[in-house]
Design a protein around this motif. Structure first.
Motif, mmCIF file in Angstrom:
data_model
loop_
_atom_site.group_PDB
_atom_site.id
_atom_site.type_symbol
_atom_site.label_atom_id
_atom_site.label_comp_id
_atom_site.label_asym_id
_atom_site.label_seq_id
_atom_site.Cartn_x
_atom_site.Cartn_y
_atom_site.Cartn_z
ATOM 1 N N MET A 147 15.254 -10.520 -39.368
ATOM 2 C CA MET A 147 14.575 -11.761 -38.981
ATOM 3 C C MET A 147 13.081 -11.446 -38.864
ATOM 4 S SD MET A 147 17.112 -13.823 -38.926
ATOM 5 C CE MET A 147 16.461 -15.338 -38.252
ATOM 6 N N VAL A 148 12.269 -12.129 -39.658
ATOM 7 C CA VAL A 148 10.830 -11.882 -39.567
ATOM 8 C C VAL A 148 10.167 -13.038 -38.816
ATOM 9 C CG1 VAL A 148 10.866 -10.566 -41.725
ATOM 10 C CG2 VAL A 148 10.164 -12.976 -41.761
ATOM 11 N N ASP A 149 9.059 -12.717 -38.195
ATOM 12 C CA ASP A 149 8.339 -13.695 -37.389
ATOM 13 C C ASP A 149 7.284 -14.368 -38.263
ATOM 14 O OD1 ASP A 149 8.616 -14.465 -34.764
ATOM 15 O OD2 ASP A 149 6.685 -13.543 -34.205
ATOM 16 N N ALA A 150 7.262 -15.705 -38.275
ATOM 17 C CA ALA A 150 6.271 -16.396 -39.112
ATOM 18 C C ALA A 150 5.555 -17.458 -38.288
ATOM 19 C CB ALA A 150 6.948 -17.022 -40.326
ATOM 20 N N ASP A 193 -0.724 -23.956 -30.129
ATOM 21 C CA ASP A 193 0.522 -24.242 -29.409
ATOM 22 C C ASP A 193 1.748 -24.283 -30.309
ATOM 23 O OD1 ASP A 193 -0.984 -24.527 -27.110
ATOM 24 O OD2 ASP A 193 -1.335 -26.675 -27.483
ATOM 25 N N ALA A 194 1.541 -24.152 -31.617
ATOM 26 C CA ALA A 194 2.675 -24.341 -32.532
ATOM 27 C C ALA A 194 3.639 -23.161 -32.525
ATOM 28 C CB ALA A 194 2.179 -24.611 -33.950
ATOM 29 N N GLY A 195 3.161 -21.962 -32.125
ATOM 30 C CA GLY A 195 4.064 -20.829 -31.992
ATOM 31 C C GLY A 195 4.545 -20.256 -33.320
ATOM 32 N N THR A 196 5.641 -19.484 -33.227
ATOM 33 C CA THR A 196 6.190 -18.856 -34.433
ATOM 34 C C THR A 196 7.666 -19.190 -34.554
ATOM 35 O OG1 THR A 196 6.773 -16.862 -33.229
ATOM 36 C CG2 THR A 196 4.572 -16.912 -34.245
ATOM 37 N N ARG A 197 8.240 -18.800 -35.656
ATOM 38 C CA ARG A 197 9.686 -18.987 -35.872
ATOM 39 C C ARG A 197 10.232 -17.723 -36.522
ATOM 40 N NH1 ARG A 197 6.861 -20.631 -39.996
ATOM 41 N NH2 ARG A 197 7.642 -20.487 -42.129
ATOM 42 N N GLN A 198 11.543 -17.580 -36.485
ATOM 43 C CA GLN A 198 12.211 -16.460 -37.120
ATOM 44 C C GLN A 198 12.758 -16.921 -38.474
ATOM 45 O OE1 GLN A 198 13.569 -13.221 -35.063
ATOM 46 N NE2 GLN A 198 11.391 -13.629 -34.813
ATOM 47 N N GLY A 254 6.051 -3.298 -62.356
ATOM 48 C CA GLY A 254 5.144 -2.234 -61.941
ATOM 49 C C GLY A 254 4.145 -2.644 -60.876
ATOM 50 N N ARG A 255 4.048 -3.932 -60.565
ATOM 51 C CA ARG A 255 3.056 -4.410 -59.585
ATOM 52 C C ARG A 255 3.685 -4.610 -58.211
ATOM 53 N NH1 ARG A 255 -0.438 -8.631 -61.044
ATOM 54 N NH2 ARG A 255 -1.238 -7.112 -62.523
ATOM 55 N N GLU A 256 2.915 -4.278 -57.183
ATOM 56 C CA GLU A 256 3.369 -4.479 -55.807
ATOM 57 C C GLU A 256 2.677 -5.710 -55.214
ATOM 58 O OE1 GLU A 256 2.321 -1.457 -52.753
ATOM 59 O OE2 GLU A 256 4.442 -1.532 -52.207
ATOM 60 N N VAL A 257 3.416 -6.553 -54.524
ATOM 61 C CA VAL A 257 2.847 -7.734 -53.841
ATOM 62 C C VAL A 257 3.451 -7.821 -52.443
ATOM 63 C CG1 VAL A 257 2.603 -9.040 -56.008
ATOM 64 C CG2 VAL A 257 4.654 -9.360 -54.582
ATOM 65 N N ARG A 258 2.852 -8.701 -51.641
ATOM 66 C CA ARG A 258 3.391 -8.928 -50.296
ATOM 67 C C ARG A 258 4.269 -10.186 -50.308
ATOM 68 N NH1 ARG A 258 -1.046 -9.613 -47.951
ATOM 69 N NH2 ARG A 258 -1.305 -7.606 -46.927
ATOM 70 N N LEU A 259 5.426 -10.099 -49.719
ATOM 71 C CA LEU A 259 6.202 -11.312 -49.448
ATOM 72 C C LEU A 259 5.834 -11.712 -48.022
ATOM 73 C CD1 LEU A 259 9.627 -10.471 -51.154
ATOM 74 C CD2 LEU A 259 7.718 -11.827 -52.045
ATOM 75 N N ARG A 260 5.289 -12.890 -47.892
ATOM 76 C CA ARG A 260 4.652 -13.324 -46.654
ATOM 77 C C ARG A 260 5.489 -13.047 -45.406
ATOM 78 N NH1 ARG A 260 0.532 -16.674 -45.163
ATOM 79 N NH2 ARG A 260 0.143 -17.440 -47.250
ATOM 80 N N SER A 261 4.843 -12.421 -44.424
ATOM 81 C CA SER A 261 5.442 -12.096 -43.119
ATOM 82 C C SER A 261 6.597 -11.106 -43.203
ATOM 83 C CB SER A 261 5.962 -13.366 -42.402
ATOM 84 O OG SER A 261 4.992 -14.370 -42.403
ATOM 85 N N ALA A 262 6.871 -10.562 -44.425
ATOM 86 C CA ALA A 262 8.074 -9.730 -44.554
ATOM 87 C C ALA A 262 7.747 -8.306 -45.032
ATOM 88 C CB ALA A 262 9.053 -10.425 -45.493
ATOM 89 N N PHE A 263 7.835 -8.062 -46.310
ATOM 90 C CA PHE A 263 7.674 -6.710 -46.846
ATOM 91 C C PHE A 263 6.823 -6.710 -48.118
ATOM 92 C CE2 PHE A 263 11.717 -6.602 -44.550
ATOM 93 C CZ PHE A 263 11.638 -5.394 -43.861
ATOM 94 N N ALA A 318 8.673 0.562 -44.875
ATOM 95 C CA ALA A 318 7.587 0.829 -43.922
ATOM 96 C C ALA A 318 6.619 -0.349 -43.807
ATOM 97 C CB ALA A 318 6.822 2.084 -44.347
ATOM 98 N N THR A 319 6.808 -1.378 -44.613
ATOM 99 C CA THR A 319 5.836 -2.484 -44.621
ATOM 100 C C THR A 319 6.343 -3.709 -43.868
ATOM 101 O OG1 THR A 319 6.723 -3.198 -46.755
ATOM 102 C CG2 THR A 319 4.778 -1.768 -46.809
ATOM 103 N N GLU A 320 7.311 -3.557 -43.002
ATOM 104 C CA GLU A 320 7.870 -4.706 -42.280
ATOM 105 C C GLU A 320 6.768 -5.469 -41.533
ATOM 106 O OE1 GLU A 320 11.448 -4.105 -40.044
ATOM 107 O OE2 GLU A 320 11.379 -6.139 -39.243
ATOM 108 N N GLY A 321 6.807 -6.790 -41.633
ATOM 109 C CA GLY A 321 5.757 -7.631 -41.039
ATOM 110 C C GLY A 321 4.672 -7.943 -42.050
ATOM 111 N N GLY A 322 4.689 -7.223 -43.191
ATOM 112 C CA GLY A 322 3.756 -7.589 -44.256
ATOM 113 C C GLY A 322 2.491 -6.763 -44.293
#
Ligand code: ATP
Ligand code: MG
Length: 567
Positions: free
Chosen positions: A373-376, A384-389, A417-426, A451-455
């Motif tokens: 479960m990642v925090d977004a 005030d909107a906070g985050t969600r899982q 061959g290319r590395e990218v970020r999946l938002r809020s994840a890895f 090792a990239t958890e959270g992005g």
């Protein structure tokens, strides 16, 4: 024509448009004893559009600003095109826009009796006559600009004879269209509307309120000013195309014994918007010929269409307020309207992930069955909107556009061959793709870096793009409508003489796809607008929250237009 009040250094000033100035001047002169009464007078022959909203906000706010009154009056004098269903729809749309009439709704048809009596008064005064020529002849005899009018052979019929004929017209002695009652004004006037205009025609068409009680129906000009007077309207605001009718408006009222002060008319420029048609006739054709699903199709500039599209009433009012009231016609860029809508949603819309054109991505080194479960963030603009899982797994949906086997130059999204970020994840790196017989990519294979958890990467490694995604086993299915302009041309139907607005219709104004949504979107309420990360604002349909309409994109195109104009 604006006026500055208290514009001393450092002091706020208030600028009045010419309509507001007109009302203020009347109040200062005591013309109506400080009374301000306006009205919004739609003809119930179609649905309201954003042009009407301009008139609605002007009339209602004008009254409010002076502690006055504003009523909704149905201008229902033409039973051939009108219908009770439009009456109900107009009332609902007004309520949705957030304006409240000062009392029960009014109908011009309630005044048919009074209008008839006043017509007899004009006949008795020798100011109206029955003409038994047909409509084409009457119209041809009006002449034109710089072209003399021709007096009807019936023009000097004595009042008693006119009265007898007029009553026979009312009582059904004559065929539809065979006779008309005309005001006797001036066939040589420079103003065409004063060349003995028609007041009544015979039409055996039942009316949605008076049924078959009348076969005589008043024209717009004979009904409008008199209805204003009956209701006690002080300031009758309409659009510029009625400027030439004003002399006739005044002439009729001048001849009658009115129950209250004599109202006056003033005209402002109607709202025109690029890539948009605001004519009920054309909008009706779009509906009748099936170019759109209905008056409430999300591509329509109707109040219902805009609402379905996710345009809030507050943004429509802010837009109308911003463009102001002018005395000359102009066309406003549709991007300005969109920017008001975007600004509104940017503050309040929840951020969510949705994939509108899904492509499967499989993470080959993901432990089977594992869910993280990642925090977004729900809305960075709103503390005030906070985050969600959000659940993340080894089976994901990404956008088709976010992967290319053979990337063009400057393509920074996913490619082997290319590395990218999946938002809020890895961080993930594409390794391979599965291609079908036609050469279409149907699945992307990738590895992830645990090792990239959270992005973010602990070793400070950078990636050039961040993409949205949805976990396939958790995805919620939805239908998404993405829109392009309904009319490709900036000014639909303009150019050469024969060109019609429909010639500029965009055949590809809607693209419908089956989308995959993150689980939190299962709870969206009908009508709610959310931001799909990277894609734009989308409104859950007002009738079905599993259907989404793309409201507006994320990019501020209005700002770009402003920059281009300056340079
Ligand atoms: P059509 O679209 O066929 O020309 P209409 O819009 O004039 O018809 P009405 O029901 O008579 O239809 O309009 C009600 C009121 O709204 C009128 O006072 C009219 O002047 C105003 N109105 C209509 N269109 C616009 C517009 N584009 N901008 C501002 N006001 C408008
Ligand atoms: Mg009209």
């Amino acid at each position: 024509m604006s006026d500055e009040v208290g514009s001393e250094e450092g002091e706020a000033f208030e600028s009045l448009d010419f309509i507001r100035e007109w009302v203020r001047n009347d109040n200062e002169a005591g013309t109506y004893g400080g009374r301000v009464q306006t009205r919004f007078p739609p003809e119930p022959n179609g649905f309201l559009h954003i042009g009407h909203a301009k008139s609605i906000f002007l009339n209602f706010r004008l009254a409010e600003e002076h502690g006055g009154t504003c009523f909704l009056r149905f201008d229902d004098t033409n039973p051939e095109t009108e219908d009770i269903s439009y009456v109900d729809a107009i009332k609902q749309d007004l309520a949705w826009l957030g304006v409240t009439p000062s009392g029960p709704d009014k109908f011009a048809s309630d005044y048919f009796g009074q209008l008839y009596d006043w017509a007899e008064d004009l006949i008795n005064k020798g100011l109206a006559y029955v003409d038994d020529q047909d409509a084409e002849t009457i119209s041809a005899q009006r002449g034109g600009f710089g072209q003399p009018g021709v007096e009807s052979p019936n023009r000097d019929r004595p009042p008693e004879e006119n009265l007898g004929l007029f009553r026979q017209m009312r009582d059904g002695a004559f065929d539809d269209g065979s006779m008309a009652l005309r005001a006797k004004i001036d066939m040589q006037s420079d103003n065409m509307w004063l060349r003995d205009p028609v007041m009544y025609r015979i039409r055996r068409v039942p009316h949605h309120r008076t049924d078959s009680q009348w076969i005589l129906y008043p024209t717009y000009d004979w009904a409008h000013g008199q209805s204003d007077a009956i209701e006690g309207v002080t300031h009758s605001v309409c659009t510029l195309e009625f400027a030439d009718h004003r002399a006739l408006y005044d002439w009729f009222l001048d001849q009658l014994d009115l129950p209250s002060d004599q109202p006056r008319q003033n005209e402002f420029a109607r709202l025109n918007i690029t890539h948009t048609v605001l004519s009920k006739r054309v909008l009706r054709t779009l509906v009748e010929e099936g170019h759109v699903d209905g008056w409430d199709d999300a591509r329509m500039p109707t109040i219902r269409g805009l609402r379905r599209r996710g345009y809030p009433a507050a943004a429509i009012e802010a837009f109308v307020e911003r463009i102001g009231v002018a005395k000359t016609n102009s066309v406003v860029e549709v991007e300005l309207l969109e920017s008001f809508v975007r600004t509104h949603h940017n503050k309040s819309a929840l951020r969510r992930m949705a994939v509108v054109k899904p492509l499967k991505l499989t993470i080959t080194n993901w432990p089977e069955g594992h869910v993280v479960m990642v925090d977004a963030n729900n809305n960075p603009e709103d503390p005030d909107a906070g985050t969600r899982q959000v659940p993340f797994t080894g089976e994901l949906w990404i956008e088709q556009d976010d992967f290319k086997l053979d990337p063009p130059p400057k393509y920074y999204r996913l490619t082997p061959g290319r590395e990218v970020r999946l938002r809020s994840a890895f961080f993930v790196t594409a390794t391979d793709a599965v291609v079908d017989d036609d050469g279409n990519v149907i699945e992307v294979l990738a590895t992830y870096d645990p090792a990239t958890e959270g992005g973010s990467s602990p070793d400070g490694r950078k990636v050039k793009s961040t993409m949205h995604w949805v976990s396939a086993p958790h995805a919620v299915d939805a239908t998404v409508h993405s829109y392009d302009r309904l009319f490709t041309a900036e000014h639909p139907g303009s150019g050469d003489e024969d060109r019609q607005p429909l010639d500029d219709l965009n055949p590809a104004s809607r693209e419908t796809t089956q989308a995959k949504l993150e689980p939190a979107l299962a709870d969206v309420a009908p009508g709610q607008v959310v931001q799909f990360e990277r894609l734009g604002y989308f409104a859950a349909d007002v009738d079905d929250a599993r259907v989404f309409h793309r409201t507006v994109g994320l990019r501020d195109e209005w700002a770009n237009i402003q920059k281009r104009k300056k340079s």
